[in-house]
Design an enzyme around this catalytic site. Structure first.
Site, short mmCIF file in Angstrom:
data_model
loop_
_atom_site.label_atom_id
_atom_site.label_comp_id
_atom_site.label_asym_id
_atom_site.label_seq_id
_atom_site.Cartn_x
_atom_site.Cartn_y
_atom_site.Cartn_z
N ARG A 105 8.85 -9.14 13.96
CA ARG A 105 8.70 -7.95 13.04
C ARG A 105 7.78 -7.13 12.78
NH1 ARG A 105 5.55 -11.64 8.63
NH2 ARG A 105 7.98 -12.52 7.66
N ARG A 146 2.77 19.28 13.39
CA ARG A 146 3.16 20.59 12.31
C ARG A 146 2.17 22.13 12.72
NH1 ARG A 146 5.11 18.82 7.18
NH2 ARG A 146 5.65 21.00 6.89
N ALA A 199 -1.83 -14.33 0.17
CA ALA A 199 -1.44 -14.45 1.94
C ALA A 199 -1.27 -15.35 2.45
CB ALA A 199 -2.19 -12.70 1.76
N TYR A 226 10.66 -23.37 3.36
CA TYR A 226 10.16 -22.62 4.36
C TYR A 226 11.53 -21.96 5.09
CZ TYR A 226 7.52 -19.81 7.45
OH TYR A 226 6.56 -19.28 8.14
N HIS A 274 10.49 23.17 19.64
CA HIS A 274 8.83 22.61 19.73
C HIS A 274 8.55 24.17 20.32
CE1 HIS A 274 5.98 20.38 17.54
NE2 HIS A 274 5.52 20.80 18.87
N SER A 305 4.10 -6.27 5.39
CA SER A 305 5.37 -7.02 5.49
C SER A 305 6.42 -7.88 6.17
CB SER A 305 4.69 -6.71 7.16
OG SER A 305 3.53 -7.97 7.37
N GLU A 306 5.93 -8.69 4.77
CA GLU A 306 6.93 -9.53 4.40
C GLU A 306 8.14 -8.84 3.34
OE1 GLU A 306 7.25 -13.39 4.07
OE2 GLU A 306 5.56 -13.59 5.74
#
EC number: 2.1.2.13
Length: 662
Positions: A620, A116, A395, A614, A106, A435-436
């Site tokens: 997660r 960058r 949601a 369910y 780098h 995220s589900e």
């Protein structure tokens, strides 16, 4: 024994790295590079030419992380992977192909100037030293342990080109000394100090705009950072563009307004502090390279004339349409955009209790209504506004099993209509995925571009929300291939004030933390579904909204066509741990005496809580590399702070409810 390497390389330093490997006795099994972009000034040496001359197998795939290329690289059985100024991120599966590790060179002294164009950025920022770093590659860009560094002094007259030459020499020396030790396995590694890390994004030609209100020294640094072979610093002289290739700082500005011409021979311009002599430049993109004095003559400049930098007149605010503006994300986002001062917010929702504080703002326009009914208003405002955020959705997990068809109708069908309006009128859509969509993915970190989206069987209706969102993600992506400008963002368990209402929690239609707080407020046992072992990464709403605001800002268009996880992987906790921290803060809260005693924790089965259909997910956790790279964003707020302010909000709401009922 000879070490076998697969190399990813581009630019001069790509050639330097390949030569260094060969000189150190490494066998190069293959090199991966990029096809030259005809729009780019390729002033640097060619990796392709070098490999052709050296008889090295060369490839330039669009996606080196594609499974086909991964398999080919695995078959090469490399000991090492090396990246020398390769422009794409190598994924975790690719990094794992090397038996002895993957390493990157780098162009800065890490952990400073990750990202960058570090050679340009250090000049823009007036640094006096930079360097090169050899480090182990990890999934996060430029973040792995350091093996070797070599410093490079930056002289006052250095340009990006001259500095690049110094970095190339330093890279050659560093690799010459380090590669033999690496092959022997005796090169120690040192973890990077994250407290010293800084990250910079790519630069574009527009970043060369000269703002004469800044000090002359800063403008000089900008000129030398972007001078040839880069596009150059520039300003406006009337309707003509003036590109500045070389300049020098002169003390004083005679008290004149920034941008004023102090003299034409030499061509000297007043700055916010001191002044800048324009030594060489050109008129427009196709003009001749001329001395400053001749430029003044050809541009018709006289002493006292003014050059323009950034537009100083009033500019039209960006119009943002937020559907579901009274919701958790909608009301926080509206507040953030209005505070910014560059946006006009138009919103619709079926209620307005969370946005009452915003209604007095002249740049906030609200209509109470239903997107399923007010179709004419909706289409008109999509046409009128610049950026569209369809935030209307169901949601809350209990509704996925209780009202699956309503979830589909609102979350997919109604939002698809909005997306089609965006296509019809050529509007940019920033769509809330979730995220589900990752479902029961087994990856340790969920990656937007690589992780599989895994859901359960049809009889598990809780997945209707996930697949509705996923299908709309795919539809938007397909429209994107036909020209729709879009960004998909995936929130990971955002929390904070105004998340829900306690009334919603009473009927089970709220997020987890609101349910837990309701139990504390009412003195009922905290119910832990399946023991509360499920882990989530909780994100403070202020962190999340900052990332979302940067997506809307979309500097240099870098978010177009991208999917961005917005979460805090450092704030991972189980639902039980969340409840325990809530309880700790509740017991210490100044309002504690206003509420009943704690009734304990009670473990319940998911079926009894959510009903049939369910299915839960054990963990997660997001990868946030896209957010770091595209937004220069890093979540900063710890979970206990988020829990504290969320708890405080709901405790005060509970007291207000009590007073209203008295």
């Amino acid at each position: 024994m000879t070490s076998k390497a697969v190399v990813f390389a581009y630019h001069d330093i790509g050639c330097t790295g390949i030569e260094a490997l060969l000189n150190a006795g490494y066998e190069i099994a293959a090199v991966f590079t990029h096809a030259d972009d005809p729009r780019e000034n390729t002033f640097y040496a060619s990796v392709a030419r070098l490999c052709a001359e050296r008889g090295i197998a060369l490839h330039a795939p669009e996606d080196v992380n594609h499974p086909l290329w991964l398999e080919r690289i695995r078959q090469l059985r490399p000991d090492f992977l090396f990246s020398f100024y390769y422009r794409r991120l190598l994924g975790a599966e690719l990094l794992a192909c090397a038996a002895r590790g993957a390493y990157n060179l780098h162009g800065s002294l890490l952990p400073r100037y990750r990202g960058r164009a570090p050679a340009n950025w250090v000049l823009v920022n007036g640094e006096t030293q930079t360097g090169v770093t050899l480090h182990r590659m990890v999934e996060r860009a430029d973040a792995g342990p350091i093996l070797a560094q070599q410093a490079v002094a930056i002289d006052p007259e250095d340009t990006a080109l001259s500095l690049h030459g110094k970095l190339r020499k330093a890279a050659g020396a560093l690799l010459r000394d380090s590669l033999p030790l690496l092959a022997l396995g005796v090169l120690p590694e040192v973890e990077q100090d994250e407290s010293q890390a800084s990250h910079f994004g790519r630069r574009t030609a527009a970043d060369g705009l000269l703002d004469w209100h800044r000090p002359a020294r800063q403008l000089y640094d900008l000129v030398r950072a972007v001078t040839q072979p880069y596009p150059g610093a520039f300003c406006q002289v009337g309707e003509q563009k003036l590109i500045v290739w070389s300049a020098e700082v002169v003390a004083g500005n005679h008290g004149r307004e920034p941008g004023s011409v102090l003299s034409c021979d030499p061509l000297r311009i007043a700055c916010g502090e001191d002044s800048l002599v324009l030594r060489f430049g050109q008129r427009g993109e196709r003009g001749l390279y001329l001395a400053g004095t001749q430029l003044a003559t050809e541009l018709g400049l006289v002493e006292g004339a003014r050059l323009r930098g950034p537009a100083s007149g009033p500019q039209r605010r960006t119009r943002v349409l937020i559907l579901g503006v009274n919701g958790f994300i909608g009301n926080h986002l509206s507040e953030r955009l209005l505070r910014d001062g560059r946006y006009e917010v138009h919103g619709m929702d079926i209620g307005s209790d969370a946005i009452e504080r915003l209604k007095a703002d002249p740049h906030f326009h609200f209509v109470e209504g239903d997107i399923g009914i007010h179709s004419e208003w909706l289409e008109y405002h999509v046409k009128k506004c610049d950026v569209i955020l369809p935030l209307v959705a169901i949601a809350t997990p209990i509704e996925y099993t209780r009202n699956p068809l309503r979830v589909f109708e609102l979350d997919f069908e109604e939002n698809l209509r909005i997306v089609r309006y965006c296509v019809k009128y050529g509007k940019r859509v920033v769509f809330p995925s979730t995220s589900e969509v990752y479902g029961m993915c087994q990856d340790p970190d969920f990656d937007e571009d690589r992780s599989n989206l895994v859901v359960g069987p049809i009889n598990k209706q809780r997945w209707i929300y996930s697949v509705s969102k996923q299908l709309l993600d795919r539809v938007i992506w397909a429209y994107g291939q036909q020209g729709l400008r879009f960004t998909l963002f995936r929130p990971f368990n955002w929390m904070g004030p105004r998340l829900d209402r306690l009334e919603s929690a009473r009927i089970g239609s709220s997020r987890a933390i609101t349910q837990l707080i309701l139990h504390l407020v009412e003195g009922t046992p905290i119910r832990l579904v399946d023991g509360g072992a499920q882990k989530r990464c909780f994100t403070d709403v202020d962190d999340g909204i900052e990332a979302l605001a940067r997506i809307i800002d979309n500097r240099d268009g870098r978010c177009d066509g991208q999917i961005v996880n917005i979460g805090n992987p450092d704030n991972e906790a189980s639902i039980r741990q969340l409840g325990e921290e809530l309880l700790r803060q509740f017991e210490a809260h100044p309002l504690r005496a206003q509420f009943p005693p704690f009734a304990g924790f009670r473990e319940v089965e998911s079926r009894s809580f959510y009903g049939d259909g369910y299915q839960d997910v054990a963990h997660r956790k997001p990868s946030i590399e896209n957010a770091r790279r595209l937004l220069d964003w890093q979540p900063a707020i710890e979970l206990r702070e988020t829990i504290g302010k969320t708890l405080d909000f709901f405790l005060h709401e509970a007291l207000r409810e009590r007073e209203a009922q008295a």
